[in-house]
Design a protein around this motif. Structure first.
Motif, PDB file in Angstrom:
ATOM      1  N   SER A  82       0.937  -1.056  -0.115  1.00  0.00           N
ATOM      2  CA  SER A  82      -0.067  -0.002  -0.069  1.00  0.00           C
ATOM      3  C   SER A  82       0.828   1.375  -0.038  1.00  0.00           C
ATOM      4  CB  SER A  82      -0.866   0.109   1.288  1.00  0.00           C
ATOM      5  OG  SER A  82      -1.566   1.097   1.398  1.00  0.00           O
ATOM      6  N   ASP A  83       0.457   2.200  -0.967  1.00  0.00           N
ATOM      7  CA  ASP A  83       1.036   3.314  -0.597  1.00  0.00           C
ATOM      8  C   ASP A  83       0.227   4.468   0.047  1.00  0.00           C
ATOM      9  OD1 ASP A  83       3.180   2.922  -2.370  1.00  0.00           O
ATOM     10  OD2 ASP A  83       1.981   3.525  -4.241  1.00  0.00           O
ATOM     11  N   ALA A  84      -0.492   3.903   1.092  1.00  0.00           N
ATOM     12  CA  ALA A  84      -1.467   4.739   1.847  1.00  0.00           C
ATOM     13  C   ALA A  84      -0.717   5.812   2.751  1.00  0.00           C
ATOM     14  CB  ALA A  84      -1.947   3.815   3.028  1.00  0.00           C
ATOM     15  N   SER A  85       0.565   5.572   3.255  1.00  0.00           N
ATOM     16  CA  SER A  85       1.202   6.459   4.090  1.00  0.00           C
ATOM     17  C   SER A  85       1.630   7.710   2.919  1.00  0.00           C
ATOM     18  CB  SER A  85       2.304   6.058   4.482  1.00  0.00           C
ATOM     19  OG  SER A  85       2.960   7.041   5.360  1.00  0.00           O
ATOM     20  N   ALA A  86       2.307   7.559   1.933  1.00  0.00           N
ATOM     21  CA  ALA A  86       2.351   8.716   0.873  1.00  0.00           C
ATOM     22  C   ALA A  86       1.150   9.372   0.473  1.00  0.00           C
ATOM     23  CB  ALA A  86       3.268   8.140  -0.263  1.00  0.00           C
ATOM     24  N   ASP A  87       0.082   8.725   0.262  1.00  0.00           N
ATOM     25  CA  ASP A  87      -1.177   9.418  -0.224  1.00  0.00           C
ATOM     26  C   ASP A  87      -1.555  10.136   1.078  1.00  0.00           C
ATOM     27  OD1 ASP A  87      -1.050   7.864  -2.559  1.00  0.00           O
ATOM     28  OD2 ASP A  87      -2.434   6.336  -2.135  1.00  0.00           O
ATOM     29  N   GLY A  88      -1.440   9.614   2.229  1.00  0.00           N
ATOM     30  CA  GLY A  88      -2.060  10.545   3.552  1.00  0.00           C
ATOM     31  C   GLY A  88      -1.347  11.660   3.586  1.00  0.00           C
ATOM     32  N   LEU A  89       0.032  11.518   3.468  1.00  0.00           N
ATOM     33  CA  LEU A  89       0.855  12.627   3.659  1.00  0.00           C
ATOM     34  C   LEU A  89       0.634  13.861   2.472  1.00  0.00           C
ATOM     35  CD1 LEU A  89       4.584  11.158   4.263  1.00  0.00           C
ATOM     36  CD2 LEU A  89       3.045  12.243   6.016  1.00  0.00           C
ATOM     37  N   PHE A 124      -2.510   7.994   8.011  1.00  0.00           N
ATOM     38  CA  PHE A 124      -3.518   7.186   7.914  1.00  0.00           C
ATOM     39  C   PHE A 124      -5.075   7.591   8.122  1.00  0.00           C
ATOM     40  CE2 PHE A 124       0.207   4.406   8.373  1.00  0.00           C
ATOM     41  CZ  PHE A 124       0.185   3.583   7.184  1.00  0.00           C
ATOM     42  N   VAL A 125      -4.770   8.531   9.200  1.00  0.00           N
ATOM     43  CA  VAL A 125      -6.186   9.193   9.797  1.00  0.00           C
ATOM     44  C   VAL A 125      -6.844   9.995   8.744  1.00  0.00           C
ATOM     45  CG1 VAL A 125      -7.375  10.542  11.757  1.00  0.00           C
ATOM     46  CG2 VAL A 125      -5.378   8.797  12.217  1.00  0.00           C
ATOM     47  N   ALA A 126      -6.162  10.713   7.962  1.00  0.00           N
ATOM     48  CA  ALA A 126      -6.722  11.723   7.104  1.00  0.00           C
ATOM     49  C   ALA A 126      -7.478  10.956   6.145  1.00  0.00           C
ATOM     50  CB  ALA A 126      -5.451  12.451   6.285  1.00  0.00           C
TER      51      ALA A 126
END
Length: 191
Positions: A82-89, A124-126
């Motif tokens: 997952s690229d979730a952290s990058a997306d979230g940032l 993640f929360v975003a």
């Protein structure tokens, strides 16, 4: 409509444990970051949506990237590929703009958690926040103006506008003491 309550209800213990694992921090710290960061995030979104362009941009982003399905498949947010952290940032940069680092520093001072971990947890929360907002937007048939109304009318447990508190918090000329009030307001009656 209490968005904060809805969002907190969608962040169950499994989600907190997953965020903890992905950010390599303890669950208590993750919970504290969420409790303190969530109202600031919602308030900043309200501030952004308070003008036509901001509301339109947010509405468009929700329609194209945050369709609500994330809440049914939260596991995908924490997957190995997952690229979730990058997306979230990227989302945090859109939410807080030039105040992203200031928000992270203030949260770090209040929680005792390093800035990098704050950023990772909030990333993640975003995504969970935007997914919940879009779910409400779809369910209620809200357009950009309705989204503005929803976000700008959010209140604390004491009835104070979250948007005003977020504005004060994110004001780099302030000393950050508003966090003591936030802690009191958002933990009032909760043990």
């Amino acid at each position: 409509m209490d968005l904060q309550k809805i969002i907190l209800e969608s962040i169950d213990q499994d989600t907190i444990k997953s965020i903890s694992y992905k950010t390599q921090t303890d669950t208590t710290s993750v919970e504290n970051i969420i409790k303190l960061g969530l109202p600031i995030m919602i308030g900043a979104l309200g501030k952004n949506a308070s003008d036509k362009k901001g509301a339109s941009d947010l509405s468009r982003a929700l329609e194209t990237k945050h369709d609500g399905s994330l809440l049914e498949t939260l596991g995908s947010l924490f997957g190995e590929n997952s690229d979730a952290s990058a997306d979230g940032l990227k989302i945090l940069d859109h939410i807080f703009g030039s105040k992203t680092e200031a928000a992270e520093v203030k949260l770090s001072k209040k929680t005792g958690v390093d800035i990098n971990t704050i950023a990772k947890v909030l990333s993640f929360v975003a995504q969970i926040v935007l997914t919940n907002i879009n779910k409400k937007k779809i369910k209620s048939g809200l357009n950009a103006d309705g989204l503005t109304d929803l976000l700008t009318k959010q209140k604390t447990a004491d009835g104070n506008p979250i948007m005003d508190i977020a504005t004060q918090f994110l004001d780099s000329n302030k000393d950050g003491q508003i966090f003591d009030d936030l802690i009191r307001m958002f933990t009032k009656g909760r043990k």
